[in-house]
Design an enzyme around this catalytic site. Structure first.
Site, PDB file in Angstrom:
ATOM      1  N   ASP A  20       0.793  -1.240   0.000  1.00 57.63           N
ATOM      2  CA  ASP A  20       0.000   0.000   0.000  1.00 57.63           C
ATOM      3  C   ASP A  20       0.830   1.298   0.000  1.00 57.63           C
ATOM      4  O   ASP A  20       1.460   1.639   1.010  1.00 57.63           O
ATOM      5  CB  ASP A  20      -0.935   0.051   1.216  1.00 57.63           C
ATOM      6  CG  ASP A  20      -1.775  -1.211   1.380  1.00 57.63           C
ATOM      7  OD1 ASP A  20      -1.258  -2.314   1.093  1.00 57.63           O
ATOM      8  OD2 ASP A  20      -2.935  -1.096   1.817  1.00 57.63           O
ATOM      9  N   GLU A  51      -4.074   1.596  -3.121  1.00 57.17           N
ATOM     10  CA  GLU A  51      -5.376   2.013  -2.565  1.00 57.17           C
ATOM     11  C   GLU A  51      -5.322   3.254  -1.693  1.00 57.17           C
ATOM     12  O   GLU A  51      -6.344   3.882  -1.457  1.00 57.17           O
ATOM     13  CB  GLU A  51      -6.032   0.859  -1.786  1.00 57.17           C
ATOM     14  CG  GLU A  51      -5.362   0.582  -0.464  1.00 57.17           C
ATOM     15  CD  GLU A  51      -6.318   0.068   0.611  1.00 57.17           C
ATOM     16  OE1 GLU A  51      -7.502  -0.161   0.306  1.00 57.17           O
ATOM     17  OE2 GLU A  51      -5.870  -0.088   1.759  1.00 57.17           O
ATOM     18  N   ASN A  52      -4.118   3.616  -1.198  1.00 55.56           N
ATOM     19  CA  ASN A  52      -3.998   4.807  -0.338  1.00 55.56           C
ATOM     20  C   ASN A  52      -3.122   5.877  -0.983  1.00 55.56           C
ATOM     21  O   ASN A  52      -2.605   6.766  -0.300  1.00 55.56           O
ATOM     22  CB  ASN A  52      -3.389   4.434   1.020  1.00 55.56           C
ATOM     23  CG  ASN A  52      -4.106   3.286   1.684  1.00 55.56           C
ATOM     24  OD1 ASN A  52      -3.601   2.170   1.720  1.00 55.56           O
ATOM     25  ND2 ASN A  52      -5.303   3.531   2.179  1.00 55.56           N
ATOM     26  N   ASN A  79     -10.158  -1.997   0.125  1.00 54.08           N
ATOM     27  CA  ASN A  79     -11.393  -1.340   0.578  1.00 54.08           C
ATOM     28  C   ASN A  79     -11.447   0.149   0.249  1.00 54.08           C
ATOM     29  O   ASN A  79     -12.530   0.733   0.221  1.00 54.08           O
ATOM     30  CB  ASN A  79     -11.575  -1.557   2.088  1.00 54.08           C
ATOM     31  CG  ASN A  79     -10.364  -1.131   2.894  1.00 54.08           C
ATOM     32  OD1 ASN A  79      -9.245  -1.545   2.593  1.00 54.08           O
ATOM     33  ND2 ASN A  79     -10.563  -0.305   3.895  1.00 54.08           N
ATOM     34  N   HIS A  80     -10.289   0.791   0.004  1.00 57.18           N
ATOM     35  CA  HIS A  80     -10.303   2.237  -0.304  1.00 57.18           C
ATOM     36  C   HIS A  80     -10.395   2.535  -1.804  1.00 57.18           C
ATOM     37  O   HIS A  80     -10.275   3.697  -2.203  1.00 57.18           O
ATOM     38  CB  HIS A  80      -9.048   2.902   0.265  1.00 57.18           C
ATOM     39  CG  HIS A  80      -9.063   3.018   1.762  1.00 57.18           C
ATOM     40  ND1 HIS A  80      -9.973   3.803   2.437  1.00 57.18           N
ATOM     41  CD2 HIS A  80      -8.295   2.430   2.714  1.00 57.18           C
ATOM     42  CE1 HIS A  80      -9.765   3.698   3.750  1.00 57.18           C
ATOM     43  NE2 HIS A  80      -8.754   2.864   3.932  1.00 57.18           N
ATOM     44  N   HIS A 165      -6.212  -8.641   0.434  1.00 58.82           N
ATOM     45  CA  HIS A 165      -6.337  -7.403   1.189  1.00 58.82           C
ATOM     46  C   HIS A 165      -7.222  -7.697   2.401  1.00 58.82           C
ATOM     47  O   HIS A 165      -8.444  -7.771   2.278  1.00 58.82           O
ATOM     48  CB  HIS A 165      -6.962  -6.348   0.267  1.00 58.82           C
ATOM     49  CG  HIS A 165      -6.770  -4.964   0.768  1.00 58.82           C
ATOM     50  ND1 HIS A 165      -5.599  -4.285   0.604  1.00 58.82           N
ATOM     51  CD2 HIS A 165      -7.591  -4.138   1.448  1.00 58.82           C
ATOM     52  CE1 HIS A 165      -5.711  -3.087   1.145  1.00 58.82           C
ATOM     53  NE2 HIS A 165      -6.916  -2.977   1.672  1.00 58.82           N
ATOM     54  N   HIS A 192      -0.636  -2.551   6.616  1.00 59.52           N
ATOM     55  CA  HIS A 192       0.374  -1.490   6.534  1.00 59.52           C
ATOM     56  C   HIS A 192       1.615  -1.727   7.394  1.00 59.52           C
ATOM     57  O   HIS A 192       2.338  -0.769   7.684  1.00 59.52           O
ATOM     58  CB  HIS A 192      -0.235  -0.125   6.887  1.00 59.52           C
ATOM     59  CG  HIS A 192      -1.158   0.401   5.831  1.00 59.52           C
ATOM     60  ND1 HIS A 192      -1.440   1.762   5.690  1.00 59.52           N
ATOM     61  CD2 HIS A 192      -1.881  -0.215   4.868  1.00 59.52           C
ATOM     62  CE1 HIS A 192      -2.283   1.932   4.698  1.00 59.52           C
ATOM     63  NE2 HIS A 192      -2.577   0.748   4.174  1.00 59.52           N
TER      64      HIS A 192
HETATM   65 FE   LIG Z   1      -4.131   0.296   2.743  1.00 60.24          FE
HETATM   66 FE   LIG Z   2      -7.156  -1.345   2.993  1.00 61.28          FE
END
Ligand SMILES: [Fe+2]
Ligand SMILES: [Fe+2]
Length: 301
Positions: A20, A51-52, A79-80, A165, A192
């Site tokens: 990530d 995703e981040n 999820n993001h 994930h 993370h």
């Molecule tokens: Fe993440």
């Molecule tokens: Fe995530």
């Protein structure tokens, strides 16, 4: 005396998976390091979880393009994925961007795709989301069974990468064993923090519970630490979460595959920033001796 530079095994495929990417600090590490790593380690295929990447939440089209231009072959998410609304539109025209495959039917984008690596091998990447302590999703194991069954390793593809994930180490580890011998690499994202359990499972699948984020580790999972600390200590509304801006550690896993697409060797990657450094020594040694030969003017293959 004749010299032969140690050339990578012609049948081998070299993968790099990066966890990530959080905010500007994470993107900077990607831009600065990825092109050089691709050359130095003679990488065939690179996956980056993005995703981040946009301010800690989601990914924009410009940022996705930036990561691809830096050398990534595929960008996975989690999820993001749709935190930046534009992702719901551009994911449809960007086959190199994946969202979890077990989102409900009708969700924009795709969760798996087949790509051609630099060495010509066909690489299937599947992005899947866990269900424990996360939003309700379709069964990730059934989803992976379907994808792996539709494109079996050694028959329809030469390498198969699963980005799981998920929140819990148990769900990720179970996924590793579920596809051991049927996938080249199963790697966790989302939490993370890089784990120290990188290994080749008994049937030949490289596995690591979490690749770790590519972000500033003087933080709370990549975010500037003051607001998360305030939220844990006071139950009152506060400021927005902002990514920490210190130097990122580029985190992930490096894997070399044999001709059958199973792992020969693997190593965690942690470069720059605050974490203890780690690099695939087996490729570093080769690139160092290649550089020595280059400097000596010796003939090379
Ligand atoms: Fe993440
Ligand atoms: Fe995530």
């Amino acid at each position: 005396m004749t010299y032969a530079a140690p050339a990578p095994d012609a049948a081998a495929t070299r993968l790099l998976f990066i966890g990530d990417v959080v905010g500007r600090a994470g993107r900077k590490a990607i831009m600065e390091r990825l092109p050089e790593l691709r050359r130095r380690w003679a990488l065939d295929f690179i996956v980056v979880n993005g995703e981040n990447a946009a301010g800690g939440f989601g990914i924009t089209e410009a940022i996705c393009d930036e990561i691809l231009e830096a050398g990534a072959d595929c960008v996975t998410t989690g999820n993001h994925v749709f935190d930046q609304r534009e992702a719901m539109v551009f994911i449809e025209r960007q086959p190199r961007l994946l969202r979890p495959v077990n989102y409900p039917p009708g969700t924009p984008g795709r969760g798996a795709n087949l790509y051609t690596a630099a060495n010509g091998r066909q690489v299937l990447v599947v992005n899947v989301m866990g269900r424990v302590f996360m939003d309700a999703m379709d069964d990730p194991f059934a989803a992976i069974e379907r994808e792996v069954g539709a494109c079996p390793l050694g028959m329809a593809c030469d390498a198969l990468i699963v980005d799981i994930h998920a929140e819990t180490s148990s769900e990720k580890m179970a996924m590793g064993h579920f596809v051991d011998g049927r996938a080249s690499l199963v790697v966790g994202t989302h939490t993370h923090v890089p784990t120290a359990d990188g290994q080749i499972l008994p049937q030949g699948t490289a596995y690591m519970t979490d690749a770790g984020m590519t972000g500033d580790y003087d933080s709370v999972i990549g975010m500037d630490k003051e607001e998360p600390l305030r939220r844990f200590t006071r139950k009152t509304p506060g400021a927005r979460l902002e990514p920490a801006q210190g130097e990122a550690t580029l985190c992930g896993v490096a894997v070399e595959l044999d001709a059958a697409g199973l792992a020969l060797r693997m190593a965690p990657v942690r470069l720059g920033g605050r974490l203890a450094q780690s690099a695939p020594f087996f490729w570093e040694q080769e690139s160092a001796s290649a550089r020595t030969l280059e400097a000596s003017g010796a003939p090379q293959r």
